[in-house]
Motif scaffolding. Structure first.
Motif, PDB file in Angstrom:
ATOM      1  N   GLU A   1       0.805  -1.323   0.106  1.00 30.86           N
ATOM      2  CA  GLU A   1       0.012  -0.211   0.118  1.00 30.86           C
ATOM      3  C   GLU A   1       0.804   1.289   0.055  1.00 30.86           C
ATOM      4  O   GLU A   1       0.555   2.192  -0.641  1.00 30.86           O
ATOM      5  CB  GLU A   1      -0.888  -0.047   1.404  1.00 30.86           C
ATOM      6  CG  GLU A   1      -1.904   1.144   1.368  1.00 30.86           C
ATOM      7  CD  GLU A   1      -2.604   0.999   2.556  1.00 30.86           C
ATOM      8  OE1 GLU A   1      -3.063   2.178   3.235  1.00 30.86           O
ATOM      9  OE2 GLU A   1      -3.338  -0.116   3.002  1.00 30.86           O
ATOM     10  N   VAL A   2       1.877   1.273   0.834  1.00 30.11           N
ATOM     11  CA  VAL A   2       2.807   2.445   0.928  1.00 30.11           C
ATOM     12  C   VAL A   2       3.723   2.642  -0.570  1.00 30.11           C
ATOM     13  O   VAL A   2       3.827   3.777  -0.918  1.00 30.11           O
ATOM     14  CB  VAL A   2       3.849   2.313   2.081  1.00 30.11           C
ATOM     15  CG1 VAL A   2       4.753   3.245   1.791  1.00 30.11           C
ATOM     16  CG2 VAL A   2       3.220   2.250   3.224  1.00 30.11           C
ATOM     17  N   LEU A   3       4.170   1.310  -1.050  1.00 29.61           N
ATOM     18  CA  LEU A   3       5.006   1.623  -2.256  1.00 29.61           C
ATOM     19  C   LEU A   3       3.960   1.887  -3.292  1.00 29.61           C
ATOM     20  O   LEU A   3       4.693   2.008  -4.535  1.00 29.61           O
ATOM     21  CB  LEU A   3       5.718   0.481  -2.310  1.00 29.61           C
ATOM     22  CG  LEU A   3       6.865   0.114  -0.979  1.00 29.61           C
ATOM     23  CD1 LEU A   3       7.626  -1.191  -1.217  1.00 29.61           C
ATOM     24  CD2 LEU A   3       7.867   1.401  -0.883  1.00 29.61           C
ATOM     25  N   GLU A   4       2.936   1.659  -3.287  1.00 31.10           N
ATOM     26  CA  GLU A   4       2.124   2.131  -4.487  1.00 31.10           C
ATOM     27  C   GLU A   4       2.270   3.526  -4.991  1.00 31.10           C
ATOM     28  O   GLU A   4       2.172   3.963  -6.162  1.00 31.10           O
ATOM     29  CB  GLU A   4       0.617   2.042  -4.153  1.00 31.10           C
ATOM     30  CG  GLU A   4      -0.153   0.454  -4.326  1.00 31.10           C
ATOM     31  CD  GLU A   4      -1.539   0.474  -4.070  1.00 31.10           C
ATOM     32  OE1 GLU A   4      -1.996   1.418  -3.807  1.00 31.10           O
ATOM     33  OE2 GLU A   4      -2.077  -0.565  -4.203  1.00 31.10           O
ATOM     34  N   ALA A   5       2.822   4.326  -4.022  1.00 31.39           N
ATOM     35  CA  ALA A   5       3.084   5.627  -4.232  1.00 31.39           C
ATOM     36  C   ALA A   5       4.327   6.032  -4.832  1.00 31.39           C
ATOM     37  O   ALA A   5       4.696   7.369  -4.996  1.00 31.39           O
ATOM     38  CB  ALA A   5       2.356   6.752  -3.279  1.00 31.39           C
ATOM     39  N   LEU A   6       5.004   5.065  -4.865  1.00 37.40           N
ATOM     40  CA  LEU A   6       6.493   5.300  -5.324  1.00 37.40           C
ATOM     41  C   LEU A   6       6.847   6.064  -6.704  1.00 37.40           C
ATOM     42  O   LEU A   6       6.461   5.706  -7.395  1.00 37.40           O
ATOM     43  CB  LEU A   6       7.377   3.933  -5.357  1.00 37.40           C
ATOM     44  CG  LEU A   6       9.045   4.192  -5.488  1.00 37.40           C
ATOM     45  CD1 LEU A   6       9.553   4.586  -4.398  1.00 37.40           C
ATOM     46  CD2 LEU A   6       9.493   2.645  -5.912  1.00 37.40           C
ATOM     47  N   PRO A   7       7.483   7.216  -6.461  1.00 34.17           N
ATOM     48  CA  PRO A   7       7.616   8.087  -7.485  1.00 34.17           C
ATOM     49  C   PRO A   7       8.335   7.322  -8.897  1.00 34.17           C
ATOM     50  O   PRO A   7       9.178   6.740  -8.529  1.00 34.17           O
ATOM     51  CB  PRO A   7       8.201   9.269  -7.138  1.00 34.17           C
ATOM     52  CG  PRO A   7       7.893   9.289  -5.651  1.00 34.17           C
ATOM     53  CD  PRO A   7       7.989   7.897  -5.350  1.00 34.17           C
ATOM     54  N   ASP A   8       7.981   7.734 -10.169  1.00 34.32           N
ATOM     55  CA  ASP A   8       8.897   7.013 -11.059  1.00 34.32           C
ATOM     56  C   ASP A   8      10.069   7.482 -11.124  1.00 34.32           C
ATOM     57  O   ASP A   8      11.103   6.673 -11.503  1.00 34.32           O
ATOM     58  CB  ASP A   8       8.154   7.666 -12.576  1.00 34.32           C
ATOM     59  CG  ASP A   8       6.780   7.093 -12.611  1.00 34.32           C
ATOM     60  OD1 ASP A   8       6.410   6.047 -11.865  1.00 34.32           O
ATOM     61  OD2 ASP A   8       6.112   7.747 -13.334  1.00 34.32           O
TER      62      ASP A   8
END
Length: 729
Positions: free
Chosen positions: A135-142
């Motif tokens: 859930e947290v790493l879904e938002a990892l920027p490109d």
């Protein structure tokens, strides 16, 4: 749906046809100029997946009785533009299929060689659940997705975890709230010692007279005596409450005591008496705040079960159990498991306890300290069993819980970022009430907001109805940083005339951004009150400059606009170029006359041109106010969009002015998030748009739709929670 051809006199006309037929997300395949104007080939975005291009090798000559050719077959002498469009579409489809295969098939470089996988393995290794990690790493920027060895990804992860950890903001907010606090939790979690620590901290702030200690533990040998020793040391009274004794009987003996803390009997989370204990504490007329103690040294499975069972018992008694204290941090090999459970269940951490000394070994919880302690475990290098997800729940339930946590996190951060966001929430709460009392509650809300008004400035809207609407855009308040506040000012509730309207502002409103130049009386009043103002004016506005009386259009006709800044304007990235000259207003007062042009930085096309007058003594620093007023123009279309969404959803059961207050407030918050460029805003934007689930072309409208979705979901959850507590489901 096939490729469609659109022809018009110019690009604007053709694009209007495309939007009307295929919608805002239409895909422009190709365009060219023709003798008659402009020709565009376009298709709906969802048609690309269905496109089935004709085979590259020609089929055999069909017989007379053969079936008709496929819909997407090309003519014998294809138009070059259409041939190019089909080739592009075929390549797009091949690319989509390739991306889909790569998502399904394991890559040759899978493992810890990507940032995502490295961080995921790190989180699981130190004790976070796989569910929260994903859930947290879904938002990892490109930008961080490529392989990297520096600390940037770890710092990003640290910030993400800190943002998801809800803590007590200020210690005084806990100790200054008088009443009864009960510490609950399993045996051996440290309730008695924590009771003494909390009491000692209260005594240090308020003295011994207002506090009392209470124990309900009549089972454990020496429990009364242990707490009695602490009470003697603190010079505070101690009372014992029998298991069957009503809490109200004790309240009668506590006259004059403002803060009472109860040390309850420790019970296993599997003991059915937990429900009886919580119900007993909540059974009287006095409100008892519940705080759950979580042993950081416990197994993750045990902590998960403790939270679930104790919160279930609280809900069964009609109470809420949202606060916790983490104990025995010094005994825990890893802190991540307890933080994982706190985050996933949306609990607020009040304090952290890490020893037996009273009151030294306890501190107000801070996200930075807790997350740093959790991440420090990565140096241990030992592989451990990852923290579990929710006990006994199927995958679809966990997905819903994850969505709920994201919703809760977004709302919490919106409350922190927008000073009066809770007032907007209060307006939404009124909308769920019967129509006969909505107006009364709205009057009370606005009266309270006026009394506590902390606005520094106001963006005044034009005094007319918006085009196609029977309402006028409310005025928008500004905080000290120049950001829009969520609770707007309804025009029809204000007095007539600019001077009475300006004078009617409550609080310390010092900045006024005006849509037109007010009359001489209002300008004199602003000057006499030493208030800051800027006014948008038409190009035909006349001023005196260098001894001549001329319009602003004429004055700036040959001017070169040299000063340029990048701004967000109506949901798009634009460039503002400006210039100003010293002049005198029609009444002779010294002013600065301004012109500003907003252009598309890619095409250099002019989007808008605006003129202003500002007091001369403000100088060029007033440019920031002009930008704020320019950006405020985007709030009216956002309000229209939100108004229509609410009108479609409420079936006419919400009063018009309440709906307008809700719509304009949502527009102000969405607009604020669209133009903010700090890191916290970027993270909040990403999380908010992720809740929406679909990509949109314009960020401001997407943010508005997501925010309305969040507020509607919040309202639905509140309603469902009320029904559940009433025992109807």
């Amino acid at each position: 749906m096939s490729v469609r051809r659109f022809v018009g006199a110019n690009s604007r006309d053709v694009m209007r046809q495309v939007r009307e037929v295929l919608g805002e997300d239409a895909l422009i395949v190709a365009n060219r100029r023709t003798e008659g104007g402009v020709e565009i080939l376009a298709m709906a975005d969802d048609a690309v997946d269905q496109f089935d291009p004709s085979p590259s090798t020609p089929a055999a000559e069909p017989k007379a009785s053969a079936t008709p050719a496929p819909t997407f077959s090309l003519p014998k002498q294809p138009d070059p533009l259409e041939a190019m469009s089909e080739r592009l579409l075929r390549e797009m489809q091949d690319m989509r299929e390739l991306l889909a295969r790569r998502q399904l098939e394991p890559t040759a470089q899978s493992g810890a060689d990507t940032t995502y996988e490295h961080l995921r393995q790190l989180m699981v290794r130190i004790g976070f659940s796989a569910e929260l990690s994903e859930e947290v790493l879904e938002a990892l920027p490109d930008a961080l997705s490529a392989q990297t060895t520096d600390d940037v990804p770890l710092n990003w992860l640290r910030e993400q975890l800190m943002a998801r950890l809800n803590v007590l903001k200020h210690e005084e907010s806990f100790f200054d709230q008088t009443g009864i606090v009960a510490l609950v939790g399993p045996t051996g979690v440290g309730k008695t010692t924590t009771t003494a620590k909390l009491a000692a901290r209260f005594v240090m702030r308020h003295g011994t007279r207002p506090v009392a200690l209470v124990t309900t533990d009549s089972f454990r040998i020496g429990a009364h005596e242990q707490l009695r020793i602490y009470a003697r040391l603190l010079d505070t009274p101690m009372y014992a409450l029998d298991a069957e004794q009503p809490i109200d009987e004790l309240v009668g003996r506590l006259q004059g005591k403002q803060w009472v803390i109860i040390d309850t009997v420790g019970m296993s989370q599997r003991d059915q008496r937990v429900i009886e204990q919580i119900a007993h504490l909540q059974g009287g007329k006095s409100t008892v705040r519940l705080v759950l103690l979580l042993n950081a040294a416990s197994q993750p499975e045990t902590l998960e079960e403790v939270v679930l069972r104790y919160r279930q018992a609280a809900r069964a008694a009609g109470a809420e159990l949202d606060d916790c204290i983490i104990t025995k941090q010094d005994e825990a090999g890893r802190l991540a498991p307890v933080l994982d459970i706190v985050m996933r269940h949306g609990m607020r951490v009040l304090f952290g306890s890490y020893g037996q000394q009273v009151p030294e070994d306890m501190a107000v919880a801070t996200p930075q300290a807790l997350v740093d302690q959790a991440l420090a475990a990565r140096t241990a290098g030992a592989e451990r069993t990852p923290a579990p997800g929710p006990v006994g729940l199927p995958r679809w339930s966990r997905d819903v819980l994850g969505q709920g946590r994201r919703l809760s996190s977004v709302l919490s951060r919106l409350r922190q970022r927008v000073a009066d966001f809770q007032l907007l929430e209060a307006a939404w709460d009124i909308a769920s009430l019967p129509g006969v009392i909505q107006d009364q509650r709205l009057d009370e809300l606005l009266a309270g907001a006026d009394a506590a008004n902390s606005a520094l400035g106001i963006v005044w809207s034009p005094r007319r109805n918006e085009r196609g609407c029977d309402w006028s855009m409310p005025d928008v308040s500004l905080n000290e940083q120049g950001a829009w506040l969520a609770l707007t000012r309804l025009q029809h509730r204000q007095p007539a005339g600019w001077q009475p309207r300006l004078a009617n502002c409550a609080g310390d409103v010092a900045v006024h951004l005006l849509p037109i130049l007010p009359d001489a009386e209002a300008l004199s009043w602003l000057t006499a009150q030493h208030l800051t103002w800027v006014s948008m004016v038409p190009a035909s506005q006349r001023i005196h400059c260098q001894g001549e009386r001329q319009t602003l259009r004429t004055l700036f006709q040959e001017s070169t606009l040299t000063h340029s800044v990048d701004i967000r304007f109506r949901g798009q990235q634009m460039q503002l170029s400006s210039a100003y000259v010293e002049a005198q207003g029609m009444s002779g007062n010294p002013v600065l006359a301004w012109v500003g042009e907003i252009r598309d930085p890619e095409s250099a096309k002019r989007v808008a041109r605006r003129y202003w007058l500002t007091p001369a003594h403000l100088g060029s620093d007033v440019l920031t106010l002009l930008i704020t007023q320019l950006q405020s123009e985007g709030l009216a279309p956002l309000t229209k969009r939100a108004w229509q969404q609410l009108k479609d959803a409420d079936s006419g059961e919400v009063s018009s002015e309440l709906r307008l207050l809700m719509a304009s407030g949502a527009a102000a918050v969405a607009g604020h998030l669209d133009i903010a460029d700090d890191e916290d805003a970027q993270v909040l934007r990403a999380d908010l748009l992720r809740l929406l689930g679909t990509r949109r072309k314009r960020r401001d409208t997407a943010l508005l739709d997501a925010l309305v979705h969040v507020l509607m979901a919040r309202d639905a959850i509140r309603q469902l929670g009320s029904v559940s507590r009433e025992g109807l489901i």
